[in-house]
Design a protein around this motif. Structure first.
Motif, PDB file in Angstrom:
ATOM      1  N   VAL A  31       0.834  -1.205   0.000  1.00 36.18           N
ATOM      2  CA  VAL A  31       0.000   0.000   0.000  1.00 36.18           C
ATOM      3  C   VAL A  31       0.866   1.251   0.000  1.00 36.18           C
ATOM      4  CG1 VAL A  31      -1.625   1.324   1.400  1.00 36.18           C
ATOM      5  CG2 VAL A  31      -1.993  -1.121   1.047  1.00 36.18           C
ATOM      6  N   TRP A  79       2.147   2.333  -3.599  1.00 33.39           N
ATOM      7  CA  TRP A  79       1.256   2.719  -4.689  1.00 33.39           C
ATOM      8  C   TRP A  79       1.561   4.158  -5.104  1.00 33.39           C
ATOM      9  CZ3 TRP A  79      -4.084   0.761  -2.470  1.00 33.39           C
ATOM     10  CH2 TRP A  79      -4.076  -0.638  -2.464  1.00 33.39           C
ATOM     11  N   ARG A 107      -1.795   8.035  -9.649  1.00 30.52           N
ATOM     12  CA  ARG A 107      -2.894   8.812  -9.069  1.00 30.52           C
ATOM     13  C   ARG A 107      -4.096   7.939  -8.699  1.00 30.52           C
ATOM     14  NH1 ARG A 107      -2.263  14.276  -9.288  1.00 30.52           N
ATOM     15  NH2 ARG A 107      -0.583  15.075 -10.626  1.00 30.52           N
ATOM     16  N   PRO A 108      -4.542   7.022  -9.576  1.00 31.81           N
ATOM     17  CA  PRO A 108      -5.667   6.161  -9.177  1.00 31.81           C
ATOM     18  C   PRO A 108      -5.339   5.294  -7.965  1.00 31.81           C
ATOM     19  CG  PRO A 108      -5.369   6.111 -11.559  1.00 31.81           C
ATOM     20  CD  PRO A 108      -4.179   6.822 -10.988  1.00 31.81           C
ATOM     21  N   ALA A 109      -4.119   4.753  -7.921  1.00 29.29           N
ATOM     22  CA  ALA A 109      -3.753   3.903  -6.797  1.00 29.29           C
ATOM     23  C   ALA A 109      -3.686   4.707  -5.506  1.00 29.29           C
ATOM     24  CB  ALA A 109      -2.414   3.215  -7.076  1.00 29.29           C
ATOM     25  N   ALA A 151      -5.349   7.411  -4.861  1.00 25.95           N
ATOM     26  CA  ALA A 151      -6.729   7.728  -4.485  1.00 25.95           C
ATOM     27  C   ALA A 151      -7.396   6.526  -3.821  1.00 25.95           C
ATOM     28  CB  ALA A 151      -7.516   8.157  -5.722  1.00 25.95           C
ATOM     29  N   ALA A 152      -7.118   5.322  -4.318  1.00 27.06           N
ATOM     30  CA  ALA A 152      -7.678   4.114  -3.708  1.00 27.06           C
ATOM     31  C   ALA A 152      -7.143   3.925  -2.298  1.00 27.06           C
ATOM     32  CB  ALA A 152      -7.347   2.902  -4.580  1.00 27.06           C
ATOM     33  N   ARG A 153      -5.863   4.214  -2.097  1.00 24.76           N
ATOM     34  CA  ARG A 153      -5.279   4.101  -0.763  1.00 24.76           C
ATOM     35  C   ARG A 153      -5.975   5.054   0.211  1.00 24.76           C
ATOM     36  NH1 ARG A 153       0.540   5.093  -1.470  1.00 24.76           N
ATOM     37  NH2 ARG A 153      -0.077   7.271  -1.659  1.00 24.76           N
ATOM     38  N   ARG A 154      -6.205   6.275  -0.203  1.00 25.14           N
ATOM     39  CA  ARG A 154      -6.882   7.229   0.673  1.00 25.14           C
ATOM     40  C   ARG A 154      -8.306   6.760   0.993  1.00 25.14           C
ATOM     41  NH1 ARG A 154      -3.731  10.773  -2.543  1.00 25.14           N
ATOM     42  NH2 ARG A 154      -5.404  11.113  -4.060  1.00 25.14           N
ATOM     43  N   THR A 155      -8.952   6.146   0.015  1.00 25.67           N
ATOM     44  CA  THR A 155     -10.298   5.618   0.238  1.00 25.67           C
ATOM     45  C   THR A 155     -10.284   4.524   1.300  1.00 25.67           C
ATOM     46  OG1 THR A 155     -10.976   6.131  -2.031  1.00 25.67           O
ATOM     47  CG2 THR A 155     -12.257   4.473  -0.850  1.00 25.67           C
ATOM     48  N   VAL A 156      -9.270   3.668   1.253  1.00 27.23           N
ATOM     49  CA  VAL A 156      -9.150   2.595   2.250  1.00 27.23           C
ATOM     50  C   VAL A 156      -8.976   3.179   3.644  1.00 27.23           C
ATOM     51  CG1 VAL A 156      -7.680   0.708   3.050  1.00 27.23           C
ATOM     52  CG2 VAL A 156      -8.279   0.881   0.624  1.00 27.23           C
TER      53      VAL A 156
END
Length: 423
Positions: A371, A374, A377-379, A381-386
Motif C-alpha cells: 500500500v 502505490w 494517481r488512481p492507486a 486515491a484508492a489508498r486514501r479511500t481505504v
C-alpha cells in the motif's frame, strides 16, 4: 553468581545457555529462572548498549511486561501513545484513538531499550540461577554425538565453554549460530530501506501519536521518543537508494522532510547537518522453516526477521520468550533419561505455538508495504479511500488494525467466547 560476574576460563555448567542479551534473550532468561531453571546469558556488548534499539511496544507487549512483573518499574521511563494518524498527500485520512479498542491493555508504549534490558536483567538477577556474562561472544556451537550441548565463547578472561541442556539462540538477524545449527534462513530483501534520524518534537504535537505521512510512493514514519521532547523519523528509500540520495546532498534530505512532514522542518538549525546524524536500516525478512535442532532453539529475530512496519520485532521477541519459557522449564523438570527428547519436544511445541502469530504479522506487513508503494494517481486515491473507510467503520478497523496491535488479546477473547459457547 551475581549478574556481571565473569568466571575464569574452562567449562561452565548451566541448564539453558542464552546467546544474546536483547529483549528475547533476557525475557526468556527471566521466565526460566523464575521457574527454577539455571540460565546463563552471553551478551557480546557491555552496559546494555546494542546496535538496534526497538522502542515501540504494542499493547500486547505491554501486557506481557506486566505479566513478567516489570511494567510498573518501567512506567516512569515510558511514554504512552494515544493515537495513530495517517496523512496522504498532505491531508489527514485516518486518526484512531487507541482508547476506543475493547481490551484491557489498549495503548502502545515507547520504552528506551537500554532501560527495558536493564529492568529485565535486574528482575532476573533477583532469582537464583541467573548469570549474565557481558562482553562474551559465542564463537561456535559445542556438539556431542550430533547434539548441541552448549557453546564456545570468547571474551574477558579468555576462552570459555558453556555446557547446557538447551542453547537458545537470540543473537539477532545477523547472527551466525543459526546457520551453524543447520537452520538456514531464506532472506528476502524488500523494495526499500529506511533512513532514520532524530529531531525535536514540534510544539503543536501535544499528544503522543504514531504519525505516518505519505506522498505517492514515498512515506515517513514518525515515532515519539519516550523523553517526550524528540521524535524518530524513518524515511523510505528505494532499495540501495542511499548512495543516490547522499550524492544529491544533505539538502535533498531536508527537502524530502519538508515534503512529507513540514512541521519538522520549521527549525532549520535542528535539521541534520551531515549524514552522520542519520542511520540506515536495511529492510529484509528472513524465513526460517524450522526454529529448533537437537539441543538448540531460535527466538526473536534469529527465528523470524520482520520488517519495521508496525514495530513488530520487539513484540514478537517478548511473545517468543513468554511461550518458550514454561515449555522448556517443564521439559527440564523431567530428570529421567528421556529429558533430551522432552527438551526437543518442547522446542517443537514452541514453534507450533508461535508460527501462526509470526506468519500473520508477516502477511500484514507485506500488505502494508505494498500500500505504501502505490504511486499512480488512481492507486493513491484508492489508498486514501481505504484509510477513510477505516476511519468510519469500526468493523473494518477491528479486522485490519486489531491483528497488528491486539492479536494476543483478541485471540484470548475469541478462545473465551468459544469456551462459553461450549459450556
Amino acid at each position: 553468581m551475581p549478574a556481571g560476574d565473569t568466571p575464569d576460563t574452562g567449562v561452565l555448567e548451566t541448564d539453558v545457555c542464552v546467546v544474546g542479551g536483547g529483549p528475547a534473550g533476557l525475557a526468556l532468561a527471566l521466565g526460566l529462572v523464575r521457574r527454577g531453571v539455571r540460565t546463563t546469558v552471553l551478551e557480546r556488548s557491555t552496559g546494555g548498549q546494542r546496535e538496534l534499539r526497538g522502542e515501540s511496544l504494542s499493547p500486547d507487549s505491554v501486557r506481557l511486561l506486566d505479566r513478567f512483573g516489570v511494567l510498573e518499574r518501567l512506567r516512569a521511563d515510558a511514554l504512552t501513545v494515544h493515537r495513530l494518524e495517517v496523512a496522504d498527500a498532505g491531508r489527514p485520512v485516518l486518526s484512531i484513538d487507541f482508547a476506543r479498542f475493547p481490551y484491557a491493555y489498549r495503548h502502545p508504549m515507547e520504552i528506551p531499550q537500554p532501560r527495558l534490558l536493564a529492568e529485565l536483567t535486574t528482575a532476573a538477577a533477583r532469582e537464583p540461577g541467573f548469570r549474565l556474562l557481558p562482553g562474551r561472544t559465542a564463537t561456535g556451537l559445542w556438539r556431542e554425538a550430533g547434539r548441541v550441548v552448549g557453546v564456545r565463547a570468547a571474551g574477558p578472561g579468555g576462552p570459555l565453554r558453556v555446557r547446557a541442556a538447551l542453547t537458545a539462540v537470540a543473537e539477532g538477524r545477523f547472527g551466525r549460530l543459526r546457520e551453524e545449527a543447520g537452520l538456514p534462513a531464506t532472506v528476502r530483501p524488500l523494495r526499500r530501506d529506511v533512513l532514520w534520524l532524530r529531531l525535536p518534537r514540534p510544539a503543536a504535537w501535544t499528544e503522543p501519536a504514531y504519525r505516518i505521512r505519505i506522498h505517492r510512493d514515498r512515506h515517513a514514519l514518525v515515532l515519539p521518543d519516550a523523553n517526550g521532547s524528540t521524535v524518530r523519523v524513518g524515511f523510505s528509500l528505494p532499495k540501495r537508494g542511499l548512495r543516490a540520495l547522499r550524492a544529491a546532498g544533505i539538502t535533498t534530505l531536508h527537502e524530502r522532510l519538508r515534503e512529507l512532514v513540514p512541521e519538522l522542518a520549521d527549525r532549520p538549525e535542528a535539521l541534520p547537518g551531515d549524514w552522520s546524524q542519520t542511520a540506515l536500516l536495511d529492510i529484509f525478512t528472513a524465513d526460517v522453516p524450522v526454529w529448533h535442532a537437537p539441543g538448540a532453539v531460535l527466538l526473536g529475530d534469529a527465528a523470524h526477521t520482520l520488517s519495521p512496519v508496525l514495530g513488530q520485532g520487539v513484540n514478537h521477541a517478548l511473545g517468543d520468550a513468554a511461550v518458550l519459557a514454561p515449555l522448556v522449564a517443564g521439559a527440564l523438570g523431567d530428570s529421567r533419561p528421556g529429558r533430551a527428547r522432552a527438551v526437543d519436544a518442547a522446542t517443537a511445541a514452541y514453534q507450533r505455538g508461535r508460527a501462526r502469530a509470526v506468519a500473520d504479522s508477516h502477511r500484514l506487513q507485506c500488505r502494508q508495504e505494498r500500500v505504501f508503494t502505490w504511486s499512480s494517481r488512481p492507486a493513491a486515491a484508492a489508498r486514501r479511500t481505504v484509510y477513510r473507510a477505516l476511519q468510519t467503520s469500526p468493523r473494518l478497523r477491528a479486522r485490519v488494525l486489531e491483528p497488528a496491535y491486539f492479536a494476543a488479546q483478541r485471540g484470548e477473547r475469541a478462545d473465551r467466547a468459544h469456551e462459553e459457547e461450549r459450556t
